[in-house]
Motif scaffolding. Structure first.
Motif, mmCIF file in Angstrom:
data_model
loop_
_atom_site.group_PDB
_atom_site.id
_atom_site.type_symbol
_atom_site.label_atom_id
_atom_site.label_comp_id
_atom_site.label_asym_id
_atom_site.label_seq_id
_atom_site.Cartn_x
_atom_site.Cartn_y
_atom_site.Cartn_z
ATOM 1 N N GLU A 40 0.842 -1.346 0.094
ATOM 2 C CA GLU A 40 -0.033 -0.242 -0.019
ATOM 3 C C GLU A 40 1.024 1.339 0.050
ATOM 4 O OE1 GLU A 40 -2.729 -0.143 3.204
ATOM 5 O OE2 GLU A 40 -3.880 -1.673 2.360
ATOM 6 N N ASP A 219 -2.891 5.451 -5.784
ATOM 7 C CA ASP A 219 -4.132 5.185 -5.022
ATOM 8 C C ASP A 219 -4.592 3.924 -5.872
ATOM 9 O OD1 ASP A 219 -6.541 5.786 -3.473
ATOM 10 O OD2 ASP A 219 -7.492 5.613 -5.205
ATOM 11 N N LEU A 220 -4.570 3.995 -7.202
ATOM 12 C CA LEU A 220 -5.342 2.948 -8.066
ATOM 13 C C LEU A 220 -4.741 1.560 -7.643
ATOM 14 C CD1 LEU A 220 -7.332 2.431 -10.368
ATOM 15 C CD2 LEU A 220 -5.554 2.698 -11.709
ATOM 16 N N TYR A 221 -3.316 1.540 -7.310
ATOM 17 C CA TYR A 221 -2.657 0.246 -7.292
ATOM 18 C C TYR A 221 -2.931 -0.467 -5.713
ATOM 19 C CZ TYR A 221 -0.541 -0.552 -12.007
ATOM 20 O OH TYR A 221 -0.201 -0.784 -12.981
ATOM 21 N N VAL A 222 -3.244 0.549 -4.891
ATOM 22 C CA VAL A 222 -3.431 0.084 -3.703
ATOM 23 C C VAL A 222 -4.677 -0.960 -3.611
ATOM 24 C CG1 VAL A 222 -4.532 0.578 -1.291
ATOM 25 C CG2 VAL A 222 -2.695 2.044 -2.359
ATOM 26 N N HIS A 223 -5.622 -0.805 -4.439
ATOM 27 C CA HIS A 223 -6.973 -1.291 -4.579
ATOM 28 C C HIS A 223 -7.104 -2.464 -5.667
ATOM 29 C CE1 HIS A 223 -8.522 1.276 -1.511
ATOM 30 N NE2 HIS A 223 -8.131 2.198 -2.199
ATOM 31 N N HIS A 224 -6.225 -1.895 -6.703
ATOM 32 C CA HIS A 224 -6.535 -2.949 -7.845
ATOM 33 C C HIS A 224 -5.231 -3.507 -8.582
ATOM 34 C CE1 HIS A 224 -10.663 -1.640 -7.723
ATOM 35 N NE2 HIS A 224 -10.266 -0.287 -7.526
ATOM 36 N N LYS A 227 -5.796 -6.431 -11.011
ATOM 37 C CA LYS A 227 -6.446 -6.231 -11.879
ATOM 38 C C LYS A 227 -5.594 -5.199 -13.044
ATOM 39 C CE LYS A 227 -10.547 -3.522 -13.457
ATOM 40 N NZ LYS A 227 -11.496 -2.640 -13.087
ATOM 41 N N ASN A 300 -9.178 10.347 -8.160
ATOM 42 C CA ASN A 300 -9.241 9.691 -6.821
ATOM 43 C C ASN A 300 -10.660 10.209 -6.190
ATOM 44 O OD1 ASN A 300 -9.103 7.712 -4.881
ATOM 45 N ND2 ASN A 300 -7.918 9.555 -3.419
ATOM 46 N N SER A 302 -11.204 11.237 -3.342
ATOM 47 C CA SER A 302 -11.516 11.140 -1.983
ATOM 48 C C SER A 302 -12.107 12.534 -1.129
ATOM 49 C CB SER A 302 -10.050 11.050 -1.444
ATOM 50 O OG SER A 302 -10.048 10.789 0.024
ATOM 51 N N LYS A 340 -16.986 10.113 -5.230
ATOM 52 C CA LYS A 340 -16.468 9.278 -6.278
ATOM 53 C C LYS A 340 -17.152 9.601 -7.491
ATOM 54 C CE LYS A 340 -13.344 7.168 -3.611
ATOM 55 N NZ LYS A 340 -11.920 7.401 -3.804
#
Length: 479
Positions: A40, A219-224, A227, A300, A302, A340
């Protein structure tokens, strides 16, 4: 084909560009010194150095490889812990770590060593080593011994009055001698710099709309991350149209790919905002600031995005570009519509953000409260830009995060302040208006009541910081 230099080796690979650099280093290149920790960007176990060619020199920065797409290594020099080992001895940083007993289990040590080596390569005497290791976590050694190792490196670097060349760092045992030839090797690489924008004439609009667009992925790579590794991505980081900080006709324009570090280190922005570097130390860690972009922070979406709150208070304007190169501009305050949800179509990207350069009568401040002072997301953050002429408020742009579904521009509060006298009663009354237009929810960062209190106190803090001699804050804070 992705081409880059990994330590002292030229790498050419057709591996999916969306794979993380961490996984490529460990699983494809079998370099296990780069550790898997949090995935993360928080712990720094996966720290590597990225060298970017700039004329005849290479500029190095630390990044967290767990959040970086492999494709962003294209044309760069990637340095892992294996790449700074000397043939027969410990290098200067490794020796400082052992001399000061700054390691126990050793899991975090490669990340610390690379961050401190990056500090030496940065060649900036105004920085401290503790800033360089702000993104590295040690779970067992204790930080005093690591700080002592960093101080030893600072002292070694500061023995010389001149800035340190690569040749000097090689001579003093900081890095191996192959670093001397990296600029020539990078120039010799044959690689494509095509990106989502430059490739659009040959790529279909439908493809552009459906493919994930990535700058640096913090941010994107923290969750996906999984994918992204399995699909094609459009990488935007090297797109020239999205880069740069410029000043013209009283307006500052920043490309959507501008990183937090580039903003904080810009001398002209520092002159406009004297506490800029202090503000940005509250934003994440150095490796993430080296990667995180304005555009990424905005999309993002947020509700507590630090950059969103910062630029809302600057009353900024967004330039949005579609696949045909056509542009439209909107006030940043209208960009975020719901949680979002924002004003950006699938065939569009953010191009830049601009704001009026502050005048002598304008003042700006940024405040943030989180569970930790540094390296944490906000419970509530706030920023304010205000202009005062002859004791009257002539412009007011305040924003607050963590109190609504979106980064909140305080329309009612700002309107209330216009034309009012600058005094404690005006501020106190405006704080009541602020409470009427926020709607915080209780979550892990605090209860609704706590966030309302923070929003109020941070609003007061702006005036206390900017106008300490004009305000009767003892009465205000007691009210």
């Amino acid at each position: 084909m992705i081409q880059f230099i990994l330590n002292n080796k030229v790498v050419k690979t057709s591996t999916n560009s969306g794979l993380t650099l961490l996984d490529f280093i460990r699983e494809h290149q079998q370099l296990k010194g780069t550790k898997i920790g949090c995935r993360e960007g928080d712990c720094g176990a996966c720290t590597v150095l990225v060298g970017t060619l700039n004329g005849d020199d290479v500029n190095y920065q630390s990044i967290t490889s767990c959040l970086s797409p492999l494709g962003n290594a294209n044309g760069k020099h990637i340095v892992t812990i294996e790449g700074i080992n000397l043939p027969t001895a410990l290098n200067a940083v490794q020796k400082a770590m052992t001399d000061n007993y700054a390691t126990q289990c050793g899991f975090c040590t490669p990340g610390f060593v690379l961050s401190i080596t990056g500090f030496a390569l940065a060649n900036n005497k105004s920085r401290r080593c503790n800033d360089a290791i702000s993104g590295n976590i040690c779970r067992c050694t204790g930080y005093k011994s690591i700080e002592k190792a960093g101080l030893a490196i600072e002292q070694k670097l500061h023995q010389e009055e001149e800035l340190h060349s690569i040749a000097w760092l090689i001579k003093e045992g900081f890095i191996p001698d192959y670093f001397e030839y990296i600029p020539q090797k990078l120039k010799a690489l044959q690689y494509s710099t095509s990106s989502a924008l430059t490739s659009l004439p040959t790529a279909s609009v439908e493809q552009f709309s459906k493919t994930t667009k990535v700058a640096n992925g913090t941010d994107l790579y923290v969750h996906h991350a999984d994918k992204m590794a399995a699909q094609d991505v459009h990488l935007l980081v090297d797109e020239p149209a999205l880069k740069g900080i410029s000043f013209s006709d009283g307006i500052c324009t920043l490309g959507a790919n501008t990183t937090a570090t580039e903003i904080a280190e810009n001398k002209q922005l520092q002159s406009l905002f004297p506490r800029l570097k202090q503000f940005f130390k509250l934003v994440s860690s150095e490796p993430i600031r080296n990667m995180g972009t304005l555009g990424g922070n905005f999309v993002n979406a947020s509700p507590i995005g630090d950059m969103s709150i910062f630029f809302l208070a600057l009353n900024a304007t967004l330039t949005i570009m579609n696949e045909d190169g056509k542009e439209r501009q909107i006030p940043f305050q209208s960009f975020h519509r719901d949680y979002k949800v924002y004003d950006l179509q699938k065939h569009e990207i953010l191009k830049n953000i601009s704001f009026d350069i502050p005048t002598a009568n304008e003042f700006f401040n940024f405040e943030k409260v989180s569970k930790r002072t540094h390296l944490d997301i906000a419970s509530v953050n706030s920023a304010g830009r205000i202009e005062v002429s002859n004791g009257i408020i002539t412009q007011a742009h305040f924003s607050v995060g963590g109190v609504a579904a979106i980064p909140k521009y305080l329309f009612k509060t700002n309107e209330y302040l216009l034309g009012k006298a600058m005094n404690s009663k005006t501020v106190s009354d405006a704080a009541e208006v602020l409470q009427s237009e926020i709607s915080p929810i209780s979550d892990v960062r605090g209860t609704s009541a706590y966030k309302r209190l923070l929003a109020r106190q941070l609003f007061f803090a702006h005036f206390l910081e900017l106008f300490p001699t004009q305000m009767e804050f003892d009465k205000l804070m007691a009210s």
